[in-house]
Design an enzyme around this catalytic site. Structure first.
Site: not given
Ligand code: CP3
Length: 356
Positions: A40, A44, A53, A89, A164
């Site tokens: 990662r 962010r 973004r 992702d 998921y």
């Protein structure tokens, strides 16, 4: 003589890759500094990421080759890390074949119609390279820009992606997923085969376009006992890793809370075992004989004073010497509130730390 357009030539890639410390470490060859990248590393924590973004959804940005190239390069420019990880992702290939899902900020992947029956599984199409032309385009663009810095392609491992799909979103207990695994083995097997096929094709697309290594993320495998992992999960992950192995690129296999599973995760067909921050490398390394390791500074140590962080990083590097190769990383992803300047200091520290 081979032309640059032959697959073999595109796999051997930029001449600078021959001296990549990341690729040397994963093969257990000598390095002039310990290679480092961060799971990662794009995301962010970076102001430049938040800027590009603005007003663009997560999935939308993953499907825009120009944005993927820009976002993937941002941490490479900023930190000078030894590898880039493809910005995407684990649920992206599902989206590409038409599964109705979204990635909700602060939540994660959310699936509109969770998978519960054999019919649900059979409705999911297999992935073909045509579903992910934008991935091929992004990877090709990236390897051109990256020069001698290797690009790591990745996919979600069957268990983590299944969680998921079956839960419909993030889960702590993975209760419905495990209920299917224990109670409906035929549905489970079909689902795992489906996801494994999608993951392997997804990795093949990335490598064919120029990725130099792959990482299989089984983030939630730590929820399984060794016996259940062996029986219900490992054969499917091994299938993905075998297909990636046939491409001739190094394979990293990572999960969280996997102290009990590290040996099995290595045996599943990894060249490098990613170790999460809970298991010290000196305990992990004897569990994966002959394998390189990746990891594993606690991601919260970046919030400590710099000298506390670097002292702990030094311990990680020292412990890593017992493995044939060591790639420095955090023991899970960069937390969004991480100060990028601290990661820059960490990168510089690892690079300056004496080897061997
Ligand atoms: O820099 C990189 O590491 C590459 C990009 C990457 C992302 N997701 C981007 C992302 C990678 C390798 C992943 C893998 C991934 N996605 C995993 C395996 C790794 C791990 O962390 O264990 C998992 C479990 C997921 C599922 C997922 N997607 C989660 C848990 C989240 C976070 C939810 C949140 O908002 O806190 C996502 C969304 C996601 N994937 C973001 C990013 C940068 C945040 C979305 C945003 O920026 O709007």
């Amino acid at each position: 003589m081979s032309t640059p357009s032959t697959p073999a030539a595109s796999r051997s890639g930029h001449p600078g890759l021959a001296s990549s410390p990341f690729l040397a470490a994963v093969r257990g060859e000598p390095v002039d500094h310990t290679p480092v990248w961060f799971m990662r590393q794009a995301g962010r924590s970076l102001p430049e990421y938040r800027k590009v973004r603005e007003g663009v959804g997560m999935l939308e940005s993953c499907m825009d080759p120009d944005l993927v190239v820009e976002i993937t390069l941002q941490p490479v420019r900023r930190y000078g890390v030894d590898a880039a990880i493809f910005f995407s992702d684990i649920v992206l290939p599902l989206k590409a074949v038409g599964v109705d899902l979204d990635i909700k900020p602060g939540v994660g992947p959310v699936v509109a119609e969770p998978v519960r029956t054999l019919a649900d599984v059979e409705r999911i199409p297999d992935l073909t390279p045509e579903h992910v032309g934008f991935i091929t385009q992004a990877v090709q663009g990236l390897v051109g820009e990256l020069g001698g810095t290797p690009l790591i392609g990745f996919a979600g491992a069957p268990f983590t992606v299944a969680s998921y799909l079956v839960e419909g979103g993030p889960s702590k207990e993975h209760a419905r997923t495990k209920a299917m695994m224990f109670g409906a083995p035929d549905v489970w097997d079909a689902l795992m085969r489906k996801i494994a096929g999608i993951a392997a094709t997804y990795l093949e697309v990335q490598v064919a376009a120029g990725a130099s290594a792959v990482q299989l993320f089984d983030s939630w495998a730590g929820a399984l006992t060794p016996a259940d992992y062996t029986e219900h999960v490992m054969p499917h992950s091994a299938g993905v890793l075998a297909r990636a192995g046939a491409l001739g690129v190094p394979r990293i296999h990572f999960g969280v809370g996997t102290a009990n599973l590290l040996t099995l995760m290595g045996e599943a067909g990894a060249d490098v075992v990613g170790v999460d921050w809970r298991t010290p490398l000196d305990r992990a390394i004897p569990l994966v004989p002959g394998k390189a390791v990746q990891g594993n500074l606690d991601p919260t140590l970046v919030f400590a004073p710099t000298e506390v962080m670097t002292a702990r990083a030094a311990q990680v590097i020292e412990a890593g010497r017992a493995a044939p190769g060591h790639v420095f990383n955090l023991g899970h992803g960069v937390l969004p509130s991480t100060d990028p300047d601290q990661l820059a200091r960490l990168t510089d520290f690892v690079h300056a730390y004496p080897v061997g």
